[in-house]
Design a protein around this motif. Structure first.
Motif, PDB file in Angstrom:
ATOM      1  N   GLN A 169       0.663  -1.085   0.002  1.00 63.37           N
ATOM      2  CA  GLN A 169       0.011   0.002   0.086  1.00 63.37           C
ATOM      3  C   GLN A 169       0.837   1.511   0.058  1.00 63.37           C
ATOM      4  O   GLN A 169       0.583   2.134  -0.652  1.00 63.37           O
ATOM      5  CB  GLN A 169      -0.842   0.014   1.371  1.00 63.37           C
ATOM      6  CG  GLN A 169      -1.966  -1.212   1.321  1.00 63.37           C
ATOM      7  CD  GLN A 169      -3.083  -0.741   0.353  1.00 63.37           C
ATOM      8  OE1 GLN A 169      -2.892  -0.963  -0.936  1.00 63.37           O
ATOM      9  NE2 GLN A 169      -4.202  -0.405   0.968  1.00 63.37           N
ATOM     10  N   PHE A 173     -10.448  -3.053  -5.606  1.00 60.88           N
ATOM     11  CA  PHE A 173     -10.390  -3.382  -4.038  1.00 60.88           C
ATOM     12  C   PHE A 173     -11.643  -4.139  -3.846  1.00 60.88           C
ATOM     13  O   PHE A 173     -11.632  -5.221  -3.126  1.00 60.88           O
ATOM     14  CB  PHE A 173     -10.121  -2.421  -3.164  1.00 60.88           C
ATOM     15  CG  PHE A 173      -9.816  -2.864  -1.849  1.00 60.88           C
ATOM     16  CD1 PHE A 173      -8.795  -3.141  -1.262  1.00 60.88           C
ATOM     17  CD2 PHE A 173     -10.967  -3.190  -0.844  1.00 60.88           C
ATOM     18  CE1 PHE A 173      -8.257  -3.531   0.111  1.00 60.88           C
ATOM     19  CE2 PHE A 173     -10.649  -3.413   0.322  1.00 60.88           C
ATOM     20  CZ  PHE A 173      -9.590  -3.927   0.871  1.00 60.88           C
ATOM     21  N   THR A 221     -11.338  -7.938  -3.327  1.00 65.63           N
ATOM     22  CA  THR A 221     -10.569  -8.747  -2.132  1.00 65.63           C
ATOM     23  C   THR A 221     -11.436  -9.410  -1.221  1.00 65.63           C
ATOM     24  O   THR A 221     -11.397 -10.508  -0.683  1.00 65.63           O
ATOM     25  CB  THR A 221      -9.523  -7.769  -1.395  1.00 65.63           C
ATOM     26  OG1 THR A 221      -8.753  -7.229  -2.435  1.00 65.63           O
ATOM     27  CG2 THR A 221      -8.915  -8.486  -0.411  1.00 65.63           C
ATOM     28  N   ASN A 224      -3.440  -4.250 -10.116  1.00 71.65           N
ATOM     29  CA  ASN A 224      -4.118  -4.284  -9.092  1.00 71.65           C
ATOM     30  C   ASN A 224      -5.258  -5.378  -9.168  1.00 71.65           C
ATOM     31  O   ASN A 224      -5.503  -6.130  -7.933  1.00 71.65           O
ATOM     32  CB  ASN A 224      -4.910  -3.122  -8.481  1.00 71.65           C
ATOM     33  CG  ASN A 224      -4.025  -2.124  -7.716  1.00 71.65           C
ATOM     34  OD1 ASN A 224      -3.749  -2.339  -6.647  1.00 71.65           O
ATOM     35  ND2 ASN A 224      -3.361  -1.196  -8.378  1.00 71.65           N
ATOM     36  N   GLN A 245      -4.968  -7.880  -5.819  1.00 69.89           N
ATOM     37  CA  GLN A 245      -6.085  -8.102  -4.952  1.00 69.89           C
ATOM     38  C   GLN A 245      -6.561  -9.323  -4.883  1.00 69.89           C
ATOM     39  O   GLN A 245      -7.057 -10.094  -3.845  1.00 69.89           O
ATOM     40  CB  GLN A 245      -7.254  -7.158  -5.302  1.00 69.89           C
ATOM     41  CG  GLN A 245      -6.737  -5.596  -5.423  1.00 69.89           C
ATOM     42  CD  GLN A 245      -6.365  -4.991  -3.948  1.00 69.89           C
ATOM     43  OE1 GLN A 245      -5.643  -4.071  -4.036  1.00 69.89           O
ATOM     44  NE2 GLN A 245      -6.967  -5.530  -2.930  1.00 69.89           N
ATOM     45  N   GLY A 291     -16.866  -2.616  -4.892  1.00 74.25           N
ATOM     46  CA  GLY A 291     -15.957  -1.959  -5.356  1.00 74.25           C
ATOM     47  C   GLY A 291     -16.465  -0.397  -5.593  1.00 74.25           C
ATOM     48  O   GLY A 291     -15.525   0.609  -5.204  1.00 74.25           O
ATOM     49  N   SER A 334      -6.244  -3.082   5.327  1.00 78.52           N
ATOM     50  CA  SER A 334      -6.475  -4.064   4.115  1.00 78.52           C
ATOM     51  C   SER A 334      -6.424  -5.432   4.630  1.00 78.52           C
ATOM     52  O   SER A 334      -7.183  -6.376   4.287  1.00 78.52           O
ATOM     53  CB  SER A 334      -5.441  -3.989   3.224  1.00 78.52           C
ATOM     54  OG  SER A 334      -5.644  -2.752   2.464  1.00 78.52           O
ATOM     55  N   THR A 356      -9.488  -6.438   6.398  1.00 79.69           N
ATOM     56  CA  THR A 356     -10.704  -6.972   5.757  1.00 79.69           C
ATOM     57  C   THR A 356     -10.398  -8.418   5.119  1.00 79.69           C
ATOM     58  O   THR A 356     -11.362  -9.320   5.182  1.00 79.69           O
ATOM     59  CB  THR A 356     -10.449  -5.848   4.217  1.00 79.69           C
ATOM     60  OG1 THR A 356     -10.594  -4.702   4.501  1.00 79.69           O
ATOM     61  CG2 THR A 356     -11.626  -6.412   3.182  1.00 79.69           C
ATOM     62  N   ARG A 405     -15.592  -3.352   5.338  1.00 83.32           N
ATOM     63  CA  ARG A 405     -15.658  -4.046   3.962  1.00 83.32           C
ATOM     64  C   ARG A 405     -15.636  -5.458   4.191  1.00 83.32           C
ATOM     65  O   ARG A 405     -16.090  -6.213   3.397  1.00 83.32           O
ATOM     66  CB  ARG A 405     -14.381  -3.499   3.419  1.00 83.32           C
ATOM     67  CG  ARG A 405     -14.419  -2.085   2.784  1.00 83.32           C
ATOM     68  CD  ARG A 405     -13.063  -1.395   2.447  1.00 83.32           C
ATOM     69  NE  ARG A 405     -13.249   0.009   2.282  1.00 83.32           N
ATOM     70  CZ  ARG A 405     -12.198   0.716   2.103  1.00 83.32           C
ATOM     71  NH1 ARG A 405     -10.826   0.373   2.339  1.00 83.32           N
ATOM     72  NH2 ARG A 405     -12.143   1.920   1.986  1.00 83.32           N
TER      73      ARG A 405
END
Length: 458
Positions: free
Chosen positions: A26, A71, A74, A150, A154, A247, A298, A301, A384
């Motif tokens: 990140q 994202f 994920t 990404n 992800q 997303g 993250s 998550t 999330r």
């Protein structure tokens, strides 16, 4: 606190093991911008530094839309993997790939036609705008390879594989710095390119990162059980919608927060180019710690998404609590560093003594909002993982655009407090977001626990 750590040591260690590489990955996104800012600040002067600030303030809004959309994959991967549904993971990857390609094209067009117009009509220094234009165009071309990178990043992180993206990001940033210095200064017979040089370096870096990340996921034995079901020809609009359903709100969360900081940069630009450069200097340093906290979020998550997928709410609560503890400790350390070294850290970014003197007190304020910044981003990460994105999106809009940014404008412009006033407003927005997101998490987990008890009784 220490007794809680001893009894939950396994959760702390597991979260830190996962979060460490994600933090670095990140941080890589910010380090690209940070490296560009430092190189321009050291070798190209204050006008060029203000141009970088202007471009980043506009471009980051567009960029985070793409990152948010990517994202969305994920938590879905984490949840399906928690159910051992490997085929569904592959199908989600296939559709996320096409969603991100289309998103990248749309975002590039938005930058090319929208951002160019916005810069010219935002009451900015004309010399700064002239310097910024070529950098913005080149940087916009890097959206496509970044989105593809990404997609696979992800996917891998959703399955708990985080070190590979970290390694690719580290080497990519090293390459970016080397190329940027060569192109900006004009070394080895190359004519000095100024701000355009950092844009070209970033574009090359992101193309190579895309290629390596895709090759890793498609060829590694770690993903064999998933990739055997993967095909870019498999397009299912229901799955695209499923990824976009998470997303798009995540993207809007990013937009509301980053957009508020971009708005703050524009407000600083209304005061003057030196104030804008000082804002960019301080926000660049603060953004590095934010991205580290974002890495912890993250990881939360992923862990919480996996727990949510197999309905282990006890484990979910443990990882949520641990994530909050980790980010609070980390951000308190960062706040202390900012407060103690506020007179020296700006020298990393700029050599202009006026800019440095103006940026130093901003780092004191940054030390104040570190805690709120960290806890609010972890709150978003926790929610999330539980698939809760719509209400948190409203919370971020309220916190930054109803509370933070209007207060920043009032204090900075109307009361003429200057850049410090702008940062006081941003701090209030972060505090509001942090508190409301934590209350939302408490409501959601209690709701799930009550539902689980009712089902067990029946």
């Amino acid at each position: 606190m220490f007794n809680f750590y001893k009894s939950n040591k396994i959760y702390y260690l597991s979260s830190m093991a996962l979060a460490g590489p994600v933090v670095i990955s990140q941080l890589g996104h910010t380090l690209v911008q940070t490296a560009d800012t430092i190189i321009v600040g050291q070798f190209a002067g204050t006008i060029s530094l203000a141009a970088v600030s202007l471009v980043h303030s506009v471009f980051m809004v567009v960029l985070v839309i793409g990152l948010g959309i990517a994202f969305g994959l994920t938590p879905l991967i984490a949840q399906e993997n928690g159910r051992s549904n490997y085929q569904e993971c592959a199908k989600l990857l296939s559709n996320s790939f096409w969603l991100n390609i289309i998103s990248a094209i749309i975002l590039f067009l938005a930058v090319y036609y929208g951002s160019m117009y916005a810069m010219q009509h935002a009451d900015q220094d004309p010399e700064v705008v002239k310097t910024a234009k070529p950098y913005l165009l080149i940087l916009s071309l890097s959206i496509l390879p970044l989105m593809v990178f990404n997609t696979f990043k992800q996917f891998a992180e959703g399955l708990g594989f985080t070190k590979q993206a970290m390694n690719i990001t580290i080497w990519g940033n090293v390459l970016n710095v080397v190329l940027a210095i060569i192109l900006v200064k004009g070394m080895f017979g190359i004519e000095p390119m100024g701000v355009r040089g950092v844009g070209i370096a970033t574009l090359i870096d992101r193309i190579l990162m895309m290629a390596v990340m895709a090759w890793y996921v498609l060829s590694s034995k770690n993903f064999k059980r998933y990739i055997q079901h993967f095909s870019i020809r498999f397009i299912d609009f229901s799955r695209i919608k499923q990824v976009l359903k998470i997303g798009a709100p995540v993207a809007m969360q990013f937009v509301f927060e980053i957009g508020a900081f971009a708005g703050a940069a524009l407000i600083a630009g209304k005061i003057g180019a030196t104030e804008q450069a000082a804002h960019q200097t301080a926000i660049t340093l603060a953004a590095m710690t934010y991205m580290m906290a974002s890495g912890i979020a993250s990881a939360a998550t992923i862990k919480i998404g996996n727990s949510f997928g197999n309905k282990n709410y006890f484990r979910l609560q443990k990882f949520a609590t641990v994530s909050y503890h980790l980010v609070i400790v980390f951000m308190l350390i960062c706040a202390l560093i900012f407060a103690v070294f506020n007179q020296y850290l700006p020298y990393i970014i700029s050599k202009d003594l006026t800019v440095i003197a103006m940026a130093a007190p901003l780092l004191i304020i940054a030390g104040m909002f570190q805690l709120f910044d960290g806890t609010q981003v972890v709150g978003l990460g926790v929610l999330r993982g539980m698939g809760d994105v719509n209400i948190p999106t409203f919370i971020t809009f309220f916190a930054y655009w109803v509370v933070g940014l209007p207060v920043a404008y009032y204090l900075g412009i109307e009361l003429q407090i200057g850049v410090k006033g702008i940062w006081y407003g941003l701090t209030l927005g972060l505090l509001t977001s942090s508190v409301l997101l934590f209350l939302r998490y408490r409501y959601m987990i209690q709701k799930k626990l009550i539902t689980q008890v009712d089902l067990s009784l029946h």
